[in-house]
Design an enzyme around this catalytic site. Sequence first.
Site, mmCIF file in Angstrom:
data_model
loop_
_atom_site.group_PDB
_atom_site.id
_atom_site.type_symbol
_atom_site.label_atom_id
_atom_site.label_comp_id
_atom_site.label_asym_id
_atom_site.label_seq_id
_atom_site.Cartn_x
_atom_site.Cartn_y
_atom_site.Cartn_z
ATOM 1 N N ARG A 1 -7.605 -0.471 1.130
ATOM 2 C CA ARG A 1 -8.101 -1.769 0.625
ATOM 3 C C ARG A 1 -8.595 -1.626 -0.811
ATOM 4 O O ARG A 1 -8.561 -2.589 -1.578
ATOM 5 C CB ARG A 1 -9.179 -2.311 1.583
ATOM 6 C CG ARG A 1 -10.408 -1.474 1.670
ATOM 7 C CD ARG A 1 -11.245 -1.823 2.899
ATOM 8 N NE ARG A 1 -10.619 -1.345 4.138
ATOM 9 C CZ ARG A 1 -11.102 -1.576 5.350
ATOM 10 N NH1 ARG A 1 -12.204 -2.278 5.501
ATOM 11 N NH2 ARG A 1 -10.492 -1.112 6.415
ATOM 12 N N LYS B 1 0.863 -1.186 0.000
ATOM 13 C CA LYS B 1 0.000 0.000 0.000
ATOM 14 C C LYS B 1 0.896 1.231 0.000
ATOM 15 O O LYS B 1 1.697 1.422 0.911
ATOM 16 C CB LYS B 1 -0.913 -0.013 1.241
ATOM 17 C CG LYS B 1 -1.685 1.303 1.453
ATOM 18 C CD LYS B 1 -2.637 1.235 2.656
ATOM 19 C CE LYS B 1 -3.237 2.607 2.966
ATOM 20 N NZ LYS B 1 -4.156 2.619 4.124
ATOM 21 N N ASP C 1 -12.251 6.929 3.635
ATOM 22 C CA ASP C 1 -11.020 6.759 4.419
ATOM 23 C C ASP C 1 -10.569 5.290 4.445
ATOM 24 O O ASP C 1 -9.442 4.995 4.835
ATOM 25 C CB ASP C 1 -11.243 7.284 5.838
ATOM 26 C CG ASP C 1 -9.942 7.510 6.582
ATOM 27 O OD1 ASP C 1 -8.876 7.457 5.939
ATOM 28 O OD2 ASP C 1 -10.002 7.746 7.810
ATOM 29 N N ASP D 1 -2.737 10.215 3.353
ATOM 30 C CA ASP D 1 -4.127 9.793 3.516
ATOM 31 C C ASP D 1 -4.852 10.806 4.395
ATOM 32 O O ASP D 1 -4.776 10.754 5.625
ATOM 33 C CB ASP D 1 -4.169 8.389 4.148
ATOM 34 C CG ASP D 1 -5.593 7.928 4.416
ATOM 35 O OD1 ASP D 1 -6.532 8.546 3.872
ATOM 36 O OD2 ASP D 1 -5.758 6.933 5.157
ATOM 37 N N LYS E 1 -10.339 12.887 7.832
ATOM 38 C CA LYS E 1 -9.847 12.545 9.169
ATOM 39 C C LYS E 1 -9.836 13.810 10.039
ATOM 40 O O LYS E 1 -9.750 14.916 9.506
ATOM 41 C CB LYS E 1 -8.403 12.027 9.062
ATOM 42 C CG LYS E 1 -8.275 10.626 8.504
ATOM 43 C CD LYS E 1 -6.825 10.173 8.532
ATOM 44 C CE LYS E 1 -6.654 8.806 7.903
ATOM 45 N NZ LYS E 1 -7.270 7.702 8.653
ATOM 46 N N GLU F 1 -9.507 3.620 2.105
ATOM 47 C CA GLU F 1 -9.036 3.706 0.712
ATOM 48 C C GLU F 1 -7.947 2.687 0.400
ATOM 49 O O GLU F 1 -7.792 2.278 -0.750
ATOM 50 C CB GLU F 1 -8.516 5.126 0.425
ATOM 51 C CG GLU F 1 -7.069 5.424 0.856
ATOM 52 C CD GLU F 1 -6.805 5.247 2.346
ATOM 53 O OE1 GLU F 1 -7.741 5.429 3.141
ATOM 54 O OE2 GLU F 1 -5.661 4.930 2.724
ATOM 55 N N ASP G 1 1.434 6.509 5.444
ATOM 56 C CA ASP G 1 0.528 5.513 4.888
ATOM 57 C C ASP G 1 1.088 4.815 3.644
ATOM 58 O O ASP G 1 0.426 3.985 3.031
ATOM 59 C CB ASP G 1 -0.822 6.187 4.566
ATOM 60 C CG ASP G 1 -2.000 5.273 4.787
ATOM 61 O OD1 ASP G 1 -1.822 4.245 5.462
ATOM 62 O OD2 ASP G 1 -3.091 5.563 4.260
HETATM 63 N N1 BES Z 1 -4.340 4.596 6.811
HETATM 64 C C1 BES Z 1 -5.478 4.349 7.594
HETATM 65 C C2 BES Z 1 -5.185 3.379 8.746
HETATM 66 C C3 BES Z 1 -4.643 4.014 9.999
HETATM 67 C C4 BES Z 1 -5.469 4.789 10.801
HETATM 68 C C5 BES Z 1 -3.368 3.764 10.405
HETATM 69 C C6 BES Z 1 -4.974 5.334 11.956
HETATM 70 C C7 BES Z 1 -2.864 4.305 11.563
HETATM 71 C C8 BES Z 1 -3.665 5.088 12.356
HETATM 72 C C9 BES Z 1 -6.587 3.741 6.750
HETATM 73 O O1 BES Z 1 -6.643 4.183 5.447
HETATM 74 C C10 BES Z 1 -7.870 4.130 7.433
HETATM 75 O O2 BES Z 1 -8.126 5.287 7.536
HETATM 76 N N2 BES Z 1 -8.611 3.134 7.878
HETATM 77 C C11 BES Z 1 -9.815 3.377 8.583
HETATM 78 C C12 BES Z 1 -10.793 2.320 8.164
HETATM 79 C C13 BES Z 1 -12.202 2.575 8.613
HETATM 80 C C14 BES Z 1 -12.757 3.796 7.911
HETATM 81 C C15 BES Z 1 -13.015 1.351 8.321
HETATM 82 C C16 BES Z 1 -9.503 3.271 10.089
HETATM 83 O O3 BES Z 1 -8.748 2.398 10.494
HETATM 84 O O4 BES Z 1 -10.030 4.094 10.839
HETATM 85 ZN ZN ZN Z 2 -4.822 4.767 4.603
HETATM 86 ZN ZN ZN Z 3 -7.696 6.005 5.226
#
Ligand code: BES
Ligand code: ZN
Ligand code: ZN
Length: 497
Positions: free
Chosen positions: A351, A265, A347, A270, A277, A349, A288
């Site tokens: 996956r 990834k 968010d 992000d 966010k 994104e 990210d």
């Molecule tokens: N890059 C983030 C994952 C992340 C979040 C890593 C916080 C470290 C700290 C990913 O793209 C994301 O935002 N995932 C969301 C998924 C949710 C919307 C289902 C998350 O983990 O909050």
């Molecule tokens: Zn992300």
């Molecule tokens: Zn994200």
Amino acid sequence: MKTNKINLKNTSLENVELLVLGVFDDKKLSIAQKKTDSIVGHIISNLLEKNEFKAKRNTSHLLYSNALEVQRILVIGLGKRKGFSLHNLREAMGIVAKKADALKIKNVTAEIVGKPAIRKPIESVLENMAIGFSLGGYKFLDYKTGENNDDLKINLEILVEGHIYVAQKRALEKGISVADSVRLSRDLANHPGNVATPTYLAKTAREIGKLGGMNVTVIDKKDFKKMGLGAIAGVAQGSDETAKMIIMEYKTEKKTAKTLGLVGKGLTFDSGGISLKPGAKMDQMKFDMCGSATVLGIMNAVAHLNPEVNVIAVIGAAENMPSGKAYKPGDILKAYNGKTIEVLNTDAEGRIVLADALSYITKNFHLDALVDFATLTGAVISCLGHEAAAVMGTESSFVKRLLKSGENSGDRLWELPLWDDFCEDTKSKIADVKNIGSRGAGTIMGGAFLKEFVESDVPWAHIDIAGVAWDSKEKPHIPKGPSGFGVRLILDLIDNF
Ligand code: BES
Ligand code: ZN
Ligand code: ZN
């Protein structure tokens, strides 16, 4: 790159700026250490007789000597003799590098630390000494005006008794290449989002490819839709930064070699997109792209080490931004394998980008195993903190092999279940799948979604590195910041493939 010079030496002590000795908590000196002790006027045994220094693991004590041969001695505490591992050795050498840096010493001489207790061939001991030393001394000063990266170089000489064998030199060189690859991965992650863009990642991939005679193809954002890469196209459409799909192919000359696939990834920033966010700590989301940094670090090591395994890597590199052109909650995208994705949260994104990367690699290459690395979910931090990455996959023997590589390398993994119940929850009412689940288990839901895009029966594992890719706590061989997690994990897998 800031490679440390590390050499083997078998001559007697002379002009040593800093001599490194490892001592277990039983405080017994080896024959060579006793010899050194008498050269330096018994200051080592003197220290050990006192109770102030207990030789606990990851402690150290600096001694100044009057002897002409040695100016300073750094005694490293190694803790219990029993169970002393290569991981402990790497940590000890990390401490050595940090101390030398603090003392501004440029030349360090070390005995083979902890050798009598490690039941491993001398070659792997030397390799791991080099890794620990090089990684412990890592710093990132590219944006500090007036500070010079070259000042960070510290030379290490390792004392070997008797003849120095070619295999020992090779092991040391391997350790240096491995550490340099982890450092490359850390550098990529340290660069800010306005520097480490998808274009920058593609340029790095091309450089590595050139070095290792790899085929590197870069698919540009403008070609995504016509190539059927509708998932990454959707994520990338809100940003003015050109997204890229990067494909690297390393082929060994060995005809019967197996092929390992890697996917990373590479979200160079992000913001969350329209599902924005919160502002606090949003800067951290430059990290990210750590999945892609891991993959590039591995490919760099492959370029140097030429293993007898084919390795194919695919990186989905993009920025997730809100704008008038950005994809929106409710949008439906079509991935490379033809499956439609309902976007319920922009968010989630990573996956979506990986949906295209996984279907691209599995549709276009015959693989014997496939691993993806992604900072996919915040939930993995609630689950495992910063101590281990979550792994889940389609074949338990392959996941077991990865868990073992995790133990060997110190890049620890913990398995989560990919049960059908979770996979059911990825179904969308209006499209084939939706990009968020509705019943918790955030990290598993990420994996369950990705599974839909693995287009062959290849053993596949997903590794969520959101907790381990970036450390806020200093460890002996991992400074605060990006860890380079996964590089040594996969190099161990390749060694045992
Ligand atoms: N890059 C983030 C994952 C992340 C979040 C890593 C916080 C470290 C700290 C990913 O793209 C994301 O935002 N995932 C969301 C998924 C949710 C919307 C289902 C998350 O983990 O909050
Ligand atoms: Zn992300
Ligand atoms: Zn994200």
